[in-house]
Design a protein around this motif. Structure first.
Motif, PDB file in Angstrom:
ATOM      1  N   SER A  50     -17.116  -9.981 -60.344  1.00 54.57           N
ATOM      2  CA  SER A  50     -15.678 -10.277 -60.267  1.00 54.57           C
ATOM      3  C   SER A  50     -14.999  -9.279 -59.335  1.00 54.57           C
ATOM      4  CB  SER A  50     -15.074 -10.219 -61.671  1.00 54.57           C
ATOM      5  OG  SER A  50     -15.089  -8.898 -62.122  1.00 54.57           O
ATOM      6  N   GLU A  77     -14.222  -6.999 -54.736  1.00 53.87           N
ATOM      7  CA  GLU A  77     -13.462  -6.004 -53.967  1.00 53.87           C
ATOM      8  C   GLU A  77     -14.023  -5.925 -52.546  1.00 53.87           C
ATOM      9  OE1 GLU A  77     -13.987  -2.372 -56.108  1.00 53.87           O
ATOM     10  OE2 GLU A  77     -12.700  -1.224 -54.760  1.00 53.87           O
ATOM     11  N   ASP A 106     -12.939  -8.910 -50.648  1.00 55.98           N
ATOM     12  CA  ASP A 106     -11.517  -8.818 -50.306  1.00 55.98           C
ATOM     13  C   ASP A 106     -11.278  -7.831 -49.160  1.00 55.98           C
ATOM     14  OD1 ASP A 106     -10.957 -10.659 -52.262  1.00 55.98           O
ATOM     15  OD2 ASP A 106     -10.455  -9.188 -53.789  1.00 55.98           O
ATOM     16  N   GLY A 136      -8.934 -12.614 -50.481  1.00 53.71           N
ATOM     17  CA  GLY A 136      -9.910 -12.667 -49.396  1.00 53.71           C
ATOM     18  C   GLY A 136     -11.176 -13.461 -49.676  1.00 53.71           C
ATOM     19  N   GLU A 146     -15.349 -17.045 -47.540  1.00 56.96           N
ATOM     20  CA  GLU A 146     -16.372 -18.089 -47.727  1.00 56.96           C
ATOM     21  C   GLU A 146     -16.115 -19.261 -46.770  1.00 56.96           C
ATOM     22  OE1 GLU A 146     -16.509 -20.071 -51.575  1.00 56.96           O
ATOM     23  OE2 GLU A 146     -18.348 -21.117 -51.023  1.00 56.96           O
ATOM     24  N   GLY A 200     -15.148 -14.243 -60.795  1.00 54.70           N
ATOM     25  CA  GLY A 200     -14.555 -14.920 -59.645  1.00 54.70           C
ATOM     26  C   GLY A 200     -15.527 -15.192 -58.493  1.00 54.70           C
ATOM     27  N   VAL A 201     -16.386 -14.213 -58.173  1.00 56.21           N
ATOM     28  CA  VAL A 201     -17.292 -14.383 -57.019  1.00 56.21           C
ATOM     29  C   VAL A 201     -18.330 -15.485 -57.277  1.00 56.21           C
ATOM     30  CG1 VAL A 201     -18.814 -13.171 -55.400  1.00 56.21           C
ATOM     31  CG2 VAL A 201     -16.957 -11.926 -56.486  1.00 56.21           C
ATOM     32  N   THR A 251     -12.965 -17.927 -62.041  1.00 59.61           N
ATOM     33  CA  THR A 251     -11.840 -16.992 -61.920  1.00 59.61           C
ATOM     34  C   THR A 251     -11.083 -16.953 -63.258  1.00 59.61           C
ATOM     35  OG1 THR A 251     -10.729 -18.843 -60.865  1.00 59.61           O
ATOM     36  CG2 THR A 251     -11.493 -17.106 -59.417  1.00 59.61           C
TER      37      THR A 251
HETATM   38  O1  KG4 Z   1     -12.827 -12.863 -62.155  1.00 60.25           O
HETATM   39  P1  KG4 Z   1     -11.685 -12.757 -61.220  1.00 60.25           P
HETATM   40  O2  KG4 Z   1     -10.743 -13.950 -61.106  1.00 60.25           O
HETATM   41  O3  KG4 Z   1     -10.781 -11.530 -61.566  1.00 60.25           O
HETATM   42  C1  KG4 Z   1     -11.339 -10.325 -62.032  1.00 60.25           C
HETATM   43  O4  KG4 Z   1     -11.626 -10.261 -63.240  1.00 60.25           O
HETATM   44  O5  KG4 Z   1     -11.533  -9.453 -61.168  1.00 60.25           O
HETATM   45  O6  KG4 Z   1     -12.281 -12.404 -59.784  1.00 60.25           O
HETATM   46  C2  KG4 Z   1     -11.474 -12.247 -58.658  1.00 60.25           C
HETATM   47  C3  KG4 Z   1     -12.353 -11.872 -57.476  1.00 60.25           C
HETATM   48  C4  KG4 Z   1     -11.549 -11.551 -56.227  1.00 60.25           C
HETATM   49  O7  KG4 Z   1     -12.052 -10.359 -55.664  1.00 60.25           O
HETATM   50  C5  KG4 Z   1     -11.797 -12.755 -55.337  1.00 60.25           C
HETATM   51  O8  KG4 Z   1     -11.696 -12.484 -53.955  1.00 60.25           O
HETATM   52  C6  KG4 Z   1     -13.206 -13.131 -55.723  1.00 60.25           C
HETATM   53  O9  KG4 Z   1     -13.226 -12.964 -57.135  1.00 60.25           O
HETATM   54  N1  KG4 Z   1     -13.519 -14.508 -55.360  1.00 60.25           N
HETATM   55  C7  KG4 Z   1     -14.464 -14.858 -54.460  1.00 60.25           C
HETATM   56  C8  KG4 Z   1     -14.384 -16.277 -54.354  1.00 60.25           C
HETATM   57  N2  KG4 Z   1     -13.408 -16.730 -55.197  1.00 60.25           N
HETATM   58  C9  KG4 Z   1     -12.884 -15.624 -55.815  1.00 60.25           C
HETATM   59  N3  KG4 Z   1     -15.329 -14.124 -53.769  1.00 60.25           N
HETATM   60  C10 KG4 Z   1     -16.161 -14.784 -52.930  1.00 60.25           C
HETATM   61  N4  KG4 Z   1     -16.155 -16.114 -52.746  1.00 60.25           N
HETATM   62  C11 KG4 Z   1     -15.292 -16.900 -53.442  1.00 60.25           C
HETATM   63  N5  KG4 Z   1     -15.279 -18.233 -53.259  1.00 60.25           N
END
Ligand code: KG4
Ligand code: ZN
Length: 343
Positions: free
Chosen positions: A135, A163, A166, A178, A183, A273-274, A304
């Motif tokens: 995440s 991070e 981003d 980011g 992506e 999220g990732v 996410t």
């Molecule tokens: O789980 P999350 O919504 O929030 C946290 O708990 O941190 O994750 C957010 C993270 C952000 O850094 C965002 O850029 C990343 O997940 N993220 C992605 C993608 N969608 C969201 N990273 C890479 N590719 C994606 N499609």
């Protein structure tokens, strides 16, 4: 049972209602991207203020839309940490007030536990499973033997993977947030063109490092030779490929380690999220299948942050007899392996 889930630990305000037979009745996520994009990152004070402004309106909206009333809700579950303290306090105080006023049981949930258990809500994943949580704030492997039993196996020593996505996206002037933009751009580029390191890939542990990879991208984008020769899309694609090589190699190691040193298991869960990144999903899928394990990803909108995962985690704990007191404190830092100190 109907469970209300409240999530405000970062920049999304989310309220959801699920039931104990795993129906997601409502899952409303109000994004603050339009506010934070002006600053190219999340501003905690603005995040907190906007949670305050909208949290009650979101609840009212879903109750009206679903023709429900607070008297239909049997459990209230809210994120108590880890996360940004302002947002945590808003969500937790809102949840406690609703619980006390309506005389409904309340549980404070660890945000990471929400991510960890999401595919038990969406796909019936059975324990035990190997979890990779990727995440914005965390990048870690856990062996999960029950809803209250998480064994930390290893993870990043510096930047979290989200991070790193981003920061690289910022460097390429892609905007905020980011990860998804990077992506998208990577689809137009060629991977393997820009020579990037895979830090710690050969190390036998599950340690990972993404700050060195990010620095390499910074150096390459400053270098005239690379700037003239390769497009931003090539850099994005090569970055994503390096990340995928690191994750796949470490997933392989984690599977072998768990099989040989912890306990037999069949399931691998990738969340956070990732995990919504389709390129990474494709690559990880292949490596996990090659190891003869079942792979589970939450649907992209539930990778996410969302209230449904918090509602579900609360329900799993409720079934174990766990309840939180109304003096439960918000915890900006709360490692998943310290979960036993929730009360
Ligand atoms: O789980 P999350 O919504 O929030 C946290 O708990 O941190 O994750 C957010 C993270 C952000 O850094 C965002 O850029 C990343 O997940 N993220 C992605 C993608 N969608 C969201 N990273 C890479 N590719 C994606 N499609
Ligand atoms: Zn999250």
């Amino acid at each position: 049972m109907k469970i209300l889930g409240i999530e405000c630990s970062c920049d999304d305000t989310s309220i959801s209602i699920i039931d104990s037979s795993k129906t997601i009745i409502a899952n409303e996520v109000l994004s603050q991207n339009n506010i934070h994009k002006n600053f190219n990152g999340i501003v905690p004070e603005l995040a907190a203020r906007n949670h305050v402004l909208f949290i009650d309106k979101i609840l009212e909206k879903i109750l009206i839309e679903k023709k429900l009333d607070m008297k239909h809700i049997n459990l209230i579950s809210a994120t108590a940490g880890p996360g940004l303290i302002g947002g945590l306090l808003v969500g937790l105080t809102f949840a406690k007030t609703l619980a006390q006023f309506n005389n409904i049981p309340f549980i404070g949930v660890n945000h990471l536990e929400g991510h960890a258990l999401t595919t038990r809500l969406t796909d019936d994943t059975e324990f035990p499973f190997l979890l990779l949580l990727i995440s914005g704030g965390h990048t870690s492997f856990y062996f999960v033997s029950d809803s209250n039993k998480y064994k930390f196996l290893g993870g990043t020593l510096d930047d979290a993977l989200g991070e790193a996505f981003d920061k690289v996206a910022k460097l390429l002037n892609l905007g905020f947030p980011g990860g998804p933009l990077l992506e998208e751009l990577a689809k137009k580029g060629t991977e393997n063109l820009v020579d990037l390191p895979r830090p710690l890939i050969k190390k036998d542990t599950l340690d990972m490092s993404f700050s060195g990879l990010k620095t390499a991208v910074i150096n390459k984008t400053k270098d005239k030779f690379y700037r003239d020769k390769y497009s931003s899309a090539d850099i994005a694609a090569s970055f994503q490929e390096a990340v995928s090589d690191i994750l796949c190699s470490k997933i392989n190691k984690a599977i072998n380690f768990c099989d040989n040193s912890i306990s037999p298991f069949r399931n691998v869960v990738i969340s956070g999220g990732v995990a919504s990144n389709k390129y990474l999903r494709f690559k990880i899928n292949k490596i996990v299948e090659r190891n003869g394990k079942n792979i589970y990803f939450p649907p992209p909108n539930m990778c996410t942050d969302n209230g449904a995962m918090i509602a579900w985690a609360g329900y799993e704990l409720y079934k174990k007899g766990i309840r939180s007191k109304l003096n439960l404190k918000a915890r900006p830092r709360w490692p998943l392996e310290e979960i036993r100190s929730r009360k």
